[in-house]
Design a protein around this motif. Structure first.
Motif, PDB file in Angstrom:
ATOM      1  N   UNK A  56     -17.633   5.495  -5.586  1.00 58.41           N
ATOM      2  CA  UNK A  56     -18.288   5.084  -4.342  1.00 58.41           C
ATOM      3  C   UNK A  56     -17.738   3.750  -3.842  1.00 58.41           C
ATOM      4  N   UNK A  57     -16.410   3.646  -3.883  1.00 66.47           N
ATOM      5  CA  UNK A  57     -15.741   2.421  -3.437  1.00 66.47           C
ATOM      6  C   UNK A  57     -14.416   2.829  -2.798  1.00 66.47           C
ATOM      7  N   UNK A  58     -14.310   2.653  -1.511  1.00 66.25           N
ATOM      8  CA  UNK A  58     -13.203   3.234  -0.753  1.00 66.25           C
ATOM      9  C   UNK A  58     -12.233   2.156  -0.278  1.00 66.25           C
ATOM     10  N   UNK A  59     -10.947   2.328  -0.578  1.00 67.63           N
ATOM     11  CA  UNK A  59      -9.970   1.291  -0.271  1.00 67.63           C
ATOM     12  C   UNK A  59      -9.555   1.276   1.200  1.00 67.63           C
ATOM     13  N   UNK A  60      -9.054   0.137   1.588  1.00 65.05           N
ATOM     14  CA  UNK A  60      -8.260   0.049   2.811  1.00 65.05           C
ATOM     15  C   UNK A  60      -6.827   0.266   2.345  1.00 65.05           C
ATOM     16  N   UNK A  61      -6.154   1.264   2.931  1.00 69.65           N
ATOM     17  CA  UNK A  61      -4.803   1.574   2.468  1.00 69.65           C
ATOM     18  C   UNK A  61      -3.962   2.141   3.588  1.00 69.65           C
ATOM     19  N   UNK A  62      -2.654   2.060   3.383  1.00 75.16           N
ATOM     20  CA  UNK A  62      -1.706   2.650   4.318  1.00 75.16           C
ATOM     21  C   UNK A  62      -0.628   3.366   3.510  1.00 75.16           C
ATOM     22  N   UNK A  63      -0.007   4.315   4.173  1.00 75.08           N
ATOM     23  CA  UNK A  63       1.094   5.049   3.567  1.00 75.08           C
ATOM     24  C   UNK A  63       2.218   5.132   4.587  1.00 75.08           C
ATOM     25  N   UNK A  64       3.396   4.687   4.176  1.00 71.25           N
ATOM     26  CA  UNK A  64       4.595   4.859   4.977  1.00 71.25           C
ATOM     27  C   UNK A  64       5.657   5.466   4.070  1.00 71.25           C
ATOM     28  N   UNK A  93      -5.486 -12.504  -2.900  1.00 71.86           N
ATOM     29  CA  UNK A  93      -5.178 -13.427  -1.806  1.00 71.86           C
ATOM     30  C   UNK A  93      -6.218 -13.253  -0.710  1.00 71.86           C
ATOM     31  N   UNK A  94      -6.749 -14.350  -0.215  1.00 74.97           N
ATOM     32  CA  UNK A  94      -7.717 -14.319   0.883  1.00 74.97           C
ATOM     33  C   UNK A  94      -8.868 -13.344   0.611  1.00 74.97           C
ATOM     34  N   UNK A  95      -9.466 -13.460  -0.568  1.00 75.86           N
ATOM     35  CA  UNK A  95     -10.609 -12.620  -0.952  1.00 75.86           C
ATOM     36  C   UNK A  95     -10.300 -11.125  -0.928  1.00 75.86           C
ATOM     37  N   UNK A  96      -9.061 -10.776  -1.243  1.00 76.31           N
ATOM     38  CA  UNK A  96      -8.636  -9.377  -1.256  1.00 76.31           C
ATOM     39  C   UNK A  96      -7.664  -9.160  -2.412  1.00 76.31           C
ATOM     40  N   UNK A  97      -7.804  -8.025  -3.096  1.00 77.19           N
ATOM     41  CA  UNK A  97      -6.792  -7.599  -4.062  1.00 77.19           C
ATOM     42  C   UNK A  97      -5.783  -6.741  -3.313  1.00 77.19           C
ATOM     43  N   UNK A  98      -4.498  -7.044  -3.490  1.00 80.57           N
ATOM     44  CA  UNK A  98      -3.451  -6.329  -2.758  1.00 80.57           C
ATOM     45  C   UNK A  98      -2.405  -5.799  -3.729  1.00 80.57           C
ATOM     46  N   UNK A  99      -1.907  -4.601  -3.424  1.00 77.81           N
ATOM     47  CA  UNK A  99      -0.841  -4.007  -4.230  1.00 77.81           C
ATOM     48  C   UNK A  99      -0.078  -2.988  -3.401  1.00 77.81           C
ATOM     49  N   UNK A 100       1.183  -2.813  -3.759  1.00 78.74           N
ATOM     50  CA  UNK A 100       2.037  -1.790  -3.153  1.00 78.74           C
ATOM     51  C   UNK A 100       2.627  -0.948  -4.276  1.00 78.74           C
ATOM     52  N   UNK A 145       0.147   1.127   0.243  1.00 82.07           N
ATOM     53  CA  UNK A 145      -0.316  -0.250   0.142  1.00 82.07           C
ATOM     54  C   UNK A 145      -1.841  -0.282   0.173  1.00 82.07           C
ATOM     55  N   UNK A 146      -2.413  -1.115  -0.698  1.00 82.68           N
ATOM     56  CA  UNK A 146      -3.866  -1.232  -0.822  1.00 82.68           C
ATOM     57  C   UNK A 146      -4.327  -2.646  -0.532  1.00 82.68           C
ATOM     58  N   UNK A 147      -5.536  -2.733   0.021  1.00 84.32           N
ATOM     59  CA  UNK A 147      -6.276  -3.978   0.117  1.00 84.32           C
ATOM     60  C   UNK A 147      -7.702  -3.663  -0.302  1.00 84.32           C
ATOM     61  N   UNK A 148      -8.163  -4.308  -1.361  1.00 78.22           N
ATOM     62  CA  UNK A 148      -9.500  -4.050  -1.883  1.00 78.22           C
ATOM     63  C   UNK A 148     -10.383  -5.287  -1.756  1.00 78.22           C
ATOM     64  N   UNK A 149     -11.566  -5.093  -1.227  1.00 79.37           N
ATOM     65  CA  UNK A 149     -12.629  -6.090  -1.242  1.00 79.37           C
ATOM     66  C   UNK A 149     -13.938  -5.331  -1.105  1.00 79.37           C
ATOM     67  N   UNK A 150     -15.026  -5.989  -1.456  1.00 78.87           N
ATOM     68  CA  UNK A 150     -16.329  -5.331  -1.413  1.00 78.87           C
ATOM     69  C   UNK A 150     -17.080  -5.788  -0.174  1.00 78.87           C
ATOM     70  N   UNK A 151     -17.243  -4.887   0.756  1.00 78.32           N
ATOM     71  CA  UNK A 151     -17.874  -5.214   2.035  1.00 78.32           C
ATOM     72  C   UNK A 151     -19.330  -5.625   1.853  1.00 78.32           C
ATOM     73  N   UNK A 152     -20.049  -4.929   0.946  1.00 78.57           N
ATOM     74  CA  UNK A 152     -21.465  -5.233   0.715  1.00 78.57           C
ATOM     75  C   UNK A 152     -21.685  -6.633   0.148  1.00 78.57           C
ATOM     76  N   UNK A 153     -20.639  -7.209  -0.451  1.00 82.71           N
ATOM     77  CA  UNK A 153     -20.751  -8.539  -1.059  1.00 82.71           C
ATOM     78  C   UNK A 153     -20.192  -9.617  -0.141  1.00 82.71           C
ATOM     79  N   UNK A 154     -19.891  -9.255   1.101  1.00 83.35           N
ATOM     80  CA  UNK A 154     -19.369 -10.238   2.050  1.00 83.35           C
ATOM     81  C   UNK A 154     -17.857 -10.277   2.110  1.00 83.35           C
ATOM     82  N   UNK A 155     -17.230  -9.130   1.836  1.00 82.56           N
ATOM     83  CA  UNK A 155     -15.767  -9.020   1.894  1.00 82.56           C
ATOM     84  C   UNK A 155     -15.067  -9.978   0.936  1.00 82.56           C
TER      85      UNK A 155
END
Length: 82
Positions: free
Chosen positions: A38-46, A7-14, A51-61
């Motif tokens: 060498x690929x670091x996720x955006x993630x949160x833990x509660x 969704x919105x150029x991001x892979x998301x999962x919980x 929860x993860x959000x993955x996109x490649x910053x070097x490729x324009x998010x």
């Protein structure tokens, strides 16, 4: 790809666990794998959820093969813990 939605150029999962310790152990294993790829996720833990959000910053998010590879690795780690 199971567990993931694009969704919105991001892979998301919980991912949900029995408790905080199990969730943190999962995060530790994912951190080691992410570093090796060498690929670091955006993630949160509660508590017991990660929860993860993955996109490649070097490729324009946008979602790239790097994101799909890390997502598959995350699924494998989760499956081993389940």
């Amino acid at each position: 790809m199971k567990n993931w939605k694009e969704s919105n150029d991001t892979l998301k999962a919980t991912f949900e666990f029995d408790d905080f310790v199990q969730a943190f152990g999962f995060m530790t294993q994912v951190a080691i794998t992410a570093q090796s790829q060498n690929h670091h996720p955006t993630w949160t833990n509660t508590y017991n959820k990660v929860e993860f959000e993955l996109s490649t910053h070097d490729a324009g998010d946008v979602v790239t093969e790097k994101d799909r590879k890390l997502a598959e690795s995350i699924n494998e780690i989760f499956d081993k813990m389940s």
